[in-house]
Design an enzyme around this catalytic site. Structure first.
Site, PDB file in Angstrom:
ATOM      1  N   GLY A 102      -2.964  -1.656   1.067  1.00  0.00           N
ATOM      2  CA  GLY A 102      -3.400  -0.628   1.166  1.00  0.00           C
ATOM      3  C   GLY A 102      -4.890  -0.857   1.267  1.00  0.00           C
ATOM      4  N   PRO A 134       0.774  -5.695   3.590  1.00  0.00           N
ATOM      5  CG  PRO A 134      -0.186  -7.574   4.139  1.00  0.00           C
ATOM      6  CD  PRO A 134       0.279  -7.069   3.014  1.00  0.00           C
ATOM      7  N   GLY A 135      -0.321  -3.320   5.427  1.00  0.00           N
ATOM      8  CA  GLY A 135      -0.072  -3.240   7.076  1.00  0.00           C
ATOM      9  C   GLY A 135      -1.229  -3.116   8.247  1.00  0.00           C
ATOM     10  NE  ARG A 136      -5.299   2.035   6.605  1.00  0.00           N
ATOM     11  CZ  ARG A 136      -4.343   3.216   6.933  1.00  0.00           C
ATOM     12  NH1 ARG A 136      -5.141   4.055   8.112  1.00  0.00           N
ATOM     13  NH2 ARG A 136      -4.156   3.998   6.179  1.00  0.00           N
ATOM     14  NE  ARG A 172      -4.002   6.901  10.781  1.00  0.00           N
ATOM     15  CZ  ARG A 172      -5.065   6.631  10.066  1.00  0.00           C
ATOM     16  NH1 ARG A 172      -6.374   7.030  11.444  1.00  0.00           N
ATOM     17  NH2 ARG A 172      -4.967   7.103   8.660  1.00  0.00           N
ATOM     18  CE1 TYR A 194      -2.052  11.053   6.747  1.00  0.00           C
ATOM     19  CE2 TYR A 194      -2.361   9.686   8.574  1.00  0.00           C
ATOM     20  CZ  TYR A 194      -1.144  10.503   7.007  1.00  0.00           C
ATOM     21  OH  TYR A 194       0.053   9.502   7.272  1.00  0.00           O
ATOM     22  CB  CYS A 198       2.435  24.581  23.517  1.00  0.00           C
ATOM     23  SG  CYS A 198       1.962  24.421  24.481  1.00  0.00           S
ATOM     24  CD  GLU A 199       1.719  22.857  16.614  1.00  0.00           C
ATOM     25  OE1 GLU A 199       1.065  22.969  15.880  1.00  0.00           O
ATOM     26  OE2 GLU A 199       2.639  22.506  16.986  1.00  0.00           O
ATOM     27  CE1 TYR A 253       1.335   3.059   8.164  1.00  0.00           C
ATOM     28  CE2 TYR A 253      -0.593   2.326   8.217  1.00  0.00           C
ATOM     29  CZ  TYR A 253       0.785   2.318   7.737  1.00  0.00           C
ATOM     30  OH  TYR A 253       0.636   1.241   5.608  1.00  0.00           O
TER      31      TYR A 253
HETATM   32  N1  LLP Z   1       3.304  -0.928   0.191  1.00  0.00           N
HETATM   33  C1  LLP Z   1       3.699   0.329   0.034  1.00  0.00           C
HETATM   34  C2  LLP Z   1       4.959   1.065  -0.760  1.00  0.00           C
HETATM   35  C3  LLP Z   1       3.203   1.523   0.548  1.00  0.00           C
HETATM   36  O1  LLP Z   1       4.091   2.585   0.439  1.00  0.00           O
HETATM   37  C4  LLP Z   1       2.566   1.042   1.972  1.00  0.00           C
HETATM   38  C5  LLP Z   1       1.749   1.836   2.629  1.00  0.00           C
HETATM   39  C6  LLP Z   1       2.237   0.029   2.246  1.00  0.00           C
HETATM   40  C7  LLP Z   1       2.716  -1.032   1.783  1.00  0.00           C
HETATM   41  C8  LLP Z   1       1.169  -0.768   2.988  1.00  0.00           C
HETATM   42  O2  LLP Z   1       0.213   0.093   3.656  1.00  0.00           O
HETATM   43  P1  LLP Z   1      -1.303  -0.246   4.069  1.00  0.00           P
HETATM   44  O3  LLP Z   1      -1.753  -1.855   3.948  1.00  0.00           O
HETATM   45  O4  LLP Z   1      -0.841  -0.232   5.458  1.00  0.00           O
HETATM   46  O5  LLP Z   1      -1.987   0.632   3.881  1.00  0.00           O
HETATM   47  N2  LLP Z   1       0.510   7.194   8.066  1.00  0.00           N
HETATM   48  C9  LLP Z   1      -0.627   7.006   7.190  1.00  0.00           C
HETATM   49  C10 LLP Z   1      -0.273   5.756   6.065  1.00  0.00           C
HETATM   50  C11 LLP Z   1       0.642   5.921   5.217  1.00  0.00           C
HETATM   51  C12 LLP Z   1       0.358   4.207   4.339  1.00  0.00           C
HETATM   52  C13 LLP Z   1       2.321   4.862   3.491  1.00  0.00           C
HETATM   53  N3  LLP Z   1       2.308   3.739   3.086  1.00  0.00           N
HETATM   54  C14 LLP Z   1      -2.122   6.742   7.891  1.00  0.00           C
HETATM   55  O6  LLP Z   1      -1.630   7.264   9.251  1.00  0.00           O
HETATM   56  O7  LLP Z   1      -3.388   6.223   7.562  1.00  0.00           O
END
Ligand code: LLP
Length: 429
Positions: free
Chosen positions: A248, A283-285, A324, A328, A355-356, A383
């Site tokens: 997050g 972490p992802g993002r 995105r 969002y 077409c949207e 994402y």
């Molecule tokens: N752990 C869990 C249990 C999660 O559900 C998520 C993200 C993460 C870790 C990684 O979160 P991050 O570090 O990437 O914030 N599609 C959306 C984001 C959806 C996130 C879902 N869960 C976007 O494009 O903003």
């Protein structure tokens, strides 16, 4: 909160001699070679983000579990594996990706509210490191399957700490109204239940309160809340080895003041206060968002003579390539690949061929555009490609990884044959 810096200051993309580049590679060369649209990522940027997180937690025993959902390309997984990361997965498919790059199953944690029996069995047989359990029913199912297979399931219970992450409602997960995790009271009951079961090994506590969180406070609040539960469990004779505070960690897309990761790391160290406990993060993002751009070409310009009407730049990327903005209302910087242009600067909505009316990548951007110009949509490393679809029977775009002055196609462009195959196999056409 705004800080007013240009997205170029925190992005992998930079201008060099009037040309937008990723590392030393001009984006125009990539377009010449692989066509458009294409996702392009920087290997060094990904590596640096990983180092930043590692450094922020240098004083805390920790493990980084890269959240595969943010960008699941095998080359990216292989890179994070080589840097020492474990993985956070949410499906059997993501586990297969980790295994495909030789990832250690023990380094995998499995999150998500809807793990199927097949997925649980696959993960048990693979010997994953931990199930982050999200409900009583899931715990019962894991107990039963582990017993049946004669395996031990390592388990953490996901607690919903009822903390407001102060982010977009679709990506907030830590409030009572969200479907994720269980309350602290329910968690305590589940720990006591699971502690009695021979096929369960209780290893930790888990929580994740949302995504794109730019303030440390909610993250630290969640950590403190989970620690209280950990201490309560200790009084019940349940000792846990790790605490997982999810992912997050927010990044900058426009002019946000992003999370100060070093200050956050220092506060985490203070809160944990030398406890004999491993911290896990997912972490992802943070690791991937600003590592990549979506490279696209202007097909048509539809400028209006009426000043009150909009000007549309129709590009060859669309909401199926980058969802995105539509989903969002997310803001992504759009920059021309070549800085100099004879074209007049106008305010453009950057839209795709789908077409949207919801098919847009950016709105009201001042740009000097001509047809056939290349433009880059920034900050799409997280994402972006993973949310792509075949809507309008559009093939998914290729992914390219740049390393210095070289690049590699790490996923080829999807062809129409790729798309038709599953149906042609079935039907008598
Ligand atoms: N752990 C869990 C249990 C999660 O559900 C998520 C993200 C993460 C870790 C990684 O979160 P991050 O570090 O990437 O914030 N599609 C959306 C984001 C959806 C996130 C879902 N869960 C976007 O494009 O903003």
């Amino acid at each position: 909160m705004t800080s007013g810096t240009s997205p170029l200051e925190f992005n992998a993309a930079k201008y060099s001699q009037g040309e937008l580049c990723i590392e030393q590679m001009p984006l125009s060369k990539i377009a010449d070679s692989v066509g458009t649209p294409a996702y392009v990522y920087s290997k060094s940027y990904l590596t640096e983000q990983y180092q930043l997180l590692t450094n922020a937690l240098a004083q805390t025993p920790h493990r980084i579990h890269y959240s595969v959902k943010a960008n699941s390309n095998l080359a990216i997984l292989a890179l994070f594996k080589s840097l020492g990361a474990g993985f956070d997965i949410v499906s059997a498919g993501e586990l297969s990706r980790v295994l495909a790059v030789g990832g250690d199953p023990e380094s995998v944690i499995f999150s998500g509210v809807g793990k199927s029996t097949e997925e649980i069995n696959f993960a048990l047989k693979a010997g994953i490191g931990c199930f982050n359990v999200e409900s009583r029913s899931e715990l019962l199912r894991i107990m039963a399957q582990a017993e049946l297979l004669g395996r031990i399931a390592n388990v953490a219970i996901r607690v919903n700490p009822n903390v407001d992450a102060k982010t977009h409602p679709y990506i907030a997960t830590g409030l009572k109204e969200n479907k994720f995790g269980v309350t602290k009271d329910e968690a305590l009951a589940l720990y006591l239940l699971a502690a009695e079961h021979p096929a369960i090994n209780l290893t930790g506590i888990d929580c994740h309160i949302g995504s794109q969180i730019n303030e440390a406070e909610p993250l630290l609040q969640a950590l403190t809340s989970v620690l209280e539960l950990r201490d309560a469990l200790e009084r019940h004779g349940i000792e846990l080895e790790h605490i997982d505070i999810g992912g997050g960690f927010g990044v900058r897309y426009q002019d946000e003041s992003p999370l100060d990761i070093e200050a956050w790391g220092a506060s985490v160290g203070q809160i944990l206060g030398g406890r004999d406990l491993q911290l896990r993060i997912e972490p992802g993002r943070f690791l991937t968002a600003n590592a990549g751009v979506l490279l696209t070409r202007v097909e048509y310009l539809k400028a209006s003579d009426e000043p009150e009407n909009k000007n549309f730049a129709v590009v060859d990327a669309a909401m199926n390539d980058l969802l995105r903005p539509s989903l969002y209302q997310a803001w992504h910087e759009v920059l021309p690949v070549r800085q100099s242009s004879d074209a007049q600067t106008l305010e453009w909505d950057i839209v795709g061929p789908i077409c949207e009316s919801g098919d847009f990548l950016a709105k009201q951007r001042s740009l000097a555009l001509a047809e056939e110009d290349l433009v880059a949509v920034l900050s799409i490393g997280a994402y972006g490609a993973v949310l792509a679809s075949n809507y309008n029977t559009r093939g998914r775009a290729p992914e390219v990884l740049v390393d210095g002055s070289e690049f590699k196609v790490v996923r080829r462009r999807e062809t129409i044959q790729d798309q038709l195959r599953l149906e042609l196999e079935q039907a008598d056409h």
